[in-house]
Scaffold this motif. Structure first.
Motif, PDB file in Angstrom:
ATOM      1  N   ASN A   1       0.827  -1.206   0.000  1.00 40.98           N
ATOM      2  CA  ASN A   1       0.000   0.000   0.000  1.00 40.98           C
ATOM      3  C   ASN A   1       0.862   1.257   0.000  1.00 40.98           C
ATOM      4  O   ASN A   1       0.533   2.257  -0.648  1.00 40.98           O
ATOM      5  CB  ASN A   1      -0.932  -0.008   1.210  1.00 40.98           C
ATOM      6  CG  ASN A   1      -1.991  -1.094   1.121  1.00 40.98           C
ATOM      7  OD1 ASN A   1      -2.372  -1.499   0.025  1.00 40.98           O
ATOM      8  ND2 ASN A   1      -2.453  -1.555   2.266  1.00 40.98           N
TER       9      ASN A   1
ATOM     10  N   PHE B   1       2.124   1.823  -3.586  1.00 36.56           N
ATOM     11  CA  PHE B   1       1.101   2.372  -4.475  1.00 36.56           C
ATOM     12  C   PHE B   1       0.741   3.811  -4.110  1.00 36.56           C
ATOM     13  O   PHE B   1       0.431   4.611  -4.992  1.00 36.56           O
ATOM     14  CB  PHE B   1      -0.150   1.486  -4.454  1.00 36.56           C
ATOM     15  CG  PHE B   1      -0.051   0.290  -5.356  1.00 36.56           C
ATOM     16  CD1 PHE B   1      -0.166   0.424  -6.737  1.00 36.56           C
ATOM     17  CD2 PHE B   1       0.163  -0.976  -4.839  1.00 36.56           C
ATOM     18  CE1 PHE B   1      -0.074  -0.668  -7.572  1.00 36.56           C
ATOM     19  CE2 PHE B   1       0.257  -2.076  -5.663  1.00 36.56           C
ATOM     20  CZ  PHE B   1       0.143  -1.928  -7.033  1.00 36.56           C
ATOM     21  N   ASP B   2       0.786   4.127  -2.822  1.00 37.84           N
ATOM     22  CA  ASP B   2       0.540   5.519  -2.407  1.00 37.84           C
ATOM     23  C   ASP B   2       1.638   6.434  -2.937  1.00 37.84           C
ATOM     24  O   ASP B   2       1.361   7.555  -3.401  1.00 37.84           O
ATOM     25  CB  ASP B   2       0.470   5.606  -0.887  1.00 37.84           C
ATOM     26  CG  ASP B   2      -0.794   4.969  -0.331  1.00 37.84           C
ATOM     27  OD1 ASP B   2      -1.754   4.795  -1.112  1.00 37.84           O
ATOM     28  OD2 ASP B   2      -0.806   4.639   0.877  1.00 37.84           O
TER      29      ASP B   2
ATOM     30  N   ASP C   1       1.111   6.880  -6.606  1.00 38.41           N
ATOM     31  CA  ASP C   1      -0.023   7.772  -6.834  1.00 38.41           C
ATOM     32  C   ASP C   1       0.380   9.229  -6.616  1.00 38.41           C
ATOM     33  O   ASP C   1      -0.056  10.127  -7.338  1.00 38.41           O
ATOM     34  CB  ASP C   1      -1.166   7.384  -5.889  1.00 38.41           C
ATOM     35  CG  ASP C   1      -2.450   8.133  -6.213  1.00 38.41           C
ATOM     36  OD1 ASP C   1      -2.961   7.976  -7.340  1.00 38.41           O
ATOM     37  OD2 ASP C   1      -2.940   8.877  -5.342  1.00 38.41           O
ATOM     38  N   SER C   2       1.245   9.461  -5.631  1.00 38.03           N
ATOM     39  CA  SER C   2       1.696  10.834  -5.359  1.00 38.03           C
ATOM     40  C   SER C   2       2.633  11.332  -6.453  1.00 38.03           C
ATOM     41  O   SER C   2       2.540  12.484  -6.887  1.00 38.03           O
ATOM     42  CB  SER C   2       2.410  10.888  -4.001  1.00 38.03           C
ATOM     43  OG  SER C   2       1.531  10.507  -2.965  1.00 38.03           O
TER      44      SER C   2
ATOM     45  N   THR D   1       2.768  10.486  -9.562  1.00 41.31           N
ATOM     46  CA  THR D   1       2.084  10.677 -10.844  1.00 41.31           C
ATOM     47  C   THR D   1       0.874  11.599 -10.733  1.00 41.31           C
ATOM     48  O   THR D   1       0.169  11.794 -11.735  1.00 41.31           O
ATOM     49  CB  THR D   1       1.626   9.320 -11.407  1.00 41.31           C
ATOM     50  OG1 THR D   1       0.713   8.700 -10.488  1.00 41.31           O
ATOM     51  CG2 THR D   1       2.810   8.397 -11.636  1.00 41.31           C
ATOM     52  N   ARG D   2       0.642  12.127  -9.516  1.00 36.94           N
ATOM     53  CA  ARG D   2      -0.531  12.987  -9.293  1.00 36.94           C
ATOM     54  C   ARG D   2      -1.822  12.281  -9.717  1.00 36.94           C
ATOM     55  O   ARG D   2      -2.612  12.760 -10.514  1.00 36.94           O
ATOM     56  CB  ARG D   2      -0.379  14.304 -10.036  1.00 36.94           C
ATOM     57  CG  ARG D   2       0.769  15.174  -9.543  1.00 36.94           C
ATOM     58  CD  ARG D   2       0.816  16.503 -10.268  1.00 36.94           C
ATOM     59  NE  ARG D   2       1.941  17.329  -9.795  1.00 36.94           N
ATOM     60  CZ  ARG D   2       2.221  18.525 -10.293  1.00 36.94           C
ATOM     61  NH1 ARG D   2       1.476  19.040 -11.260  1.00 36.94           N
ATOM     62  NH2 ARG D   2       3.253  19.199  -9.828  1.00 36.94           N
ATOM     63  N   SER D   3      -1.962  11.096  -9.164  1.00 35.47           N
ATOM     64  CA  SER D   3      -3.146  10.251  -9.420  1.00 35.47           C
ATOM     65  C   SER D   3      -3.294   9.903 -10.898  1.00 35.47           C
ATOM     66  O   SER D   3      -4.407   9.829 -11.428  1.00 35.47           O
ATOM     67  CB  SER D   3      -4.417  10.924  -8.899  1.00 35.47           C
ATOM     68  OG  SER D   3      -4.324  11.162  -7.507  1.00 35.47           O
ATOM     69  N   GLY D   4      -2.163   9.691 -11.564  1.00 37.17           N
ATOM     70  CA  GLY D   4      -2.190   9.265 -12.959  1.00 37.17           C
ATOM     71  C   GLY D   4      -2.140  10.378 -13.975  1.00 37.17           C
ATOM     72  O   GLY D   4      -2.172  10.111 -15.176  1.00 37.17           O
ATOM     73  N   VAL D   5      -2.056  11.616 -13.527  1.00 37.35           N
ATOM     74  CA  VAL D   5      -1.997  12.751 -14.465  1.00 37.35           C
ATOM     75  C   VAL D   5      -0.655  12.787 -15.183  1.00 37.35           C
ATOM     76  O   VAL D   5      -0.581  13.038 -16.394  1.00 37.35           O
ATOM     77  CB  VAL D   5      -2.255  14.073 -13.724  1.00 37.35           C
ATOM     78  CG1 VAL D   5      -2.088  15.263 -14.669  1.00 37.35           C
ATOM     79  CG2 VAL D   5      -3.649  14.075 -13.114  1.00 37.35           C
TER      80      VAL D   5
END
Length: 205
Positions: free
Chosen positions: A106, A109-110, A113-114, A116-120
């Motif tokens: 976890n 993945f956190d 996510d940070s 990539t800015r939630s995939g941006v």
């Protein structure tokens, strides 16, 4: 393989099973050709979920001995983590149970996510490792295979390895061989080579 933690059951659901190969063989030749083309395009386009299906089709078509079987990868329940608290600190190790593994997963993945800015943001230089396991088995022991069947087990295992490598890399067998071995392999396993494949052309490159 241990880092993946994935079992072959997911591949079986994707179609890399014996029953599914028998079902696919009953369909028309045109349907099989179209499906094979779609699978090749999927793998070349990095759709790795189609790889087990493509492997199943290739093995069903070219593996006359039916000796390659899917293998299940199982990792140990307790892992060992090696880490450093800082750049200059000593390397420390600690056991990781299932709860610790889930927590570290976890965290990873956190962090992703940070970053990539939630995939941006896209990851331009990322590498993903996918493990697809298979095993080559013999019906008899090694001695009986050599003496009773007059079969060289190294040659059959080599044929299976080339078949899998050609499928995974999406390249003809002759391009995976050294020029000095091309003619030898072609004499032993001509089914692996396309009709217009010339070993001399590979040797001249």
């Amino acid at each position: 393989a241990g880092a993946s933690g994935a079992e072959w059951e997911a591949a079986e659901e994707s179609g890399y099973t014996e029953d599914n190969s028998d079902a696919s063989s009953s369909s028309g030749e045109g349907t099989d050709t179209v499906q094979a083309q779609e699978d090749n395009m999927a793998v070349s386009g990095n759709d790795l979920t189609r790889l087990p299906v493509l492997l199943d089709a290739k093995l069903h078509e070219l593996d006359a001995d039916d000796s390659v079987r899917p293998a299940i990868l199982k990792v140990h329940g307790v892992w060992e983590k090696h880490s450093q608290r800082s750049l200059l600190s000593r390397l420390a190790s600690a056991p990781m149970g299932e709860r610790e593994q889930a927590a570290e997963k976890n965290k990873a993945f956190d962090l992703l996510d940070s970053l990539t800015r939630s995939g941006v943001l896209a990851l331009e230089d990322a590498t993903m490792h996918v493990v697809v396991a298979a095993v080559h088995s013999f019906d008899k022991t090694l001695v009986d295979t050599v003496i009773q069947d007059s079969t060289n087990p190294i040659e059959t295992a080599e044929r299976s390895a080339l078949l899998l490598a050609s499928t995974v890399h999406g390249a003809p067998v002759e391009s995976l061989l050294r020029p000095s071995h091309c003619e030898r392999v072609r004499e032993l396993s001509p089914i692996l080579f396309s009709a217009d494949a010339l070993c001399s052309s590979v040797a001249s490159q």
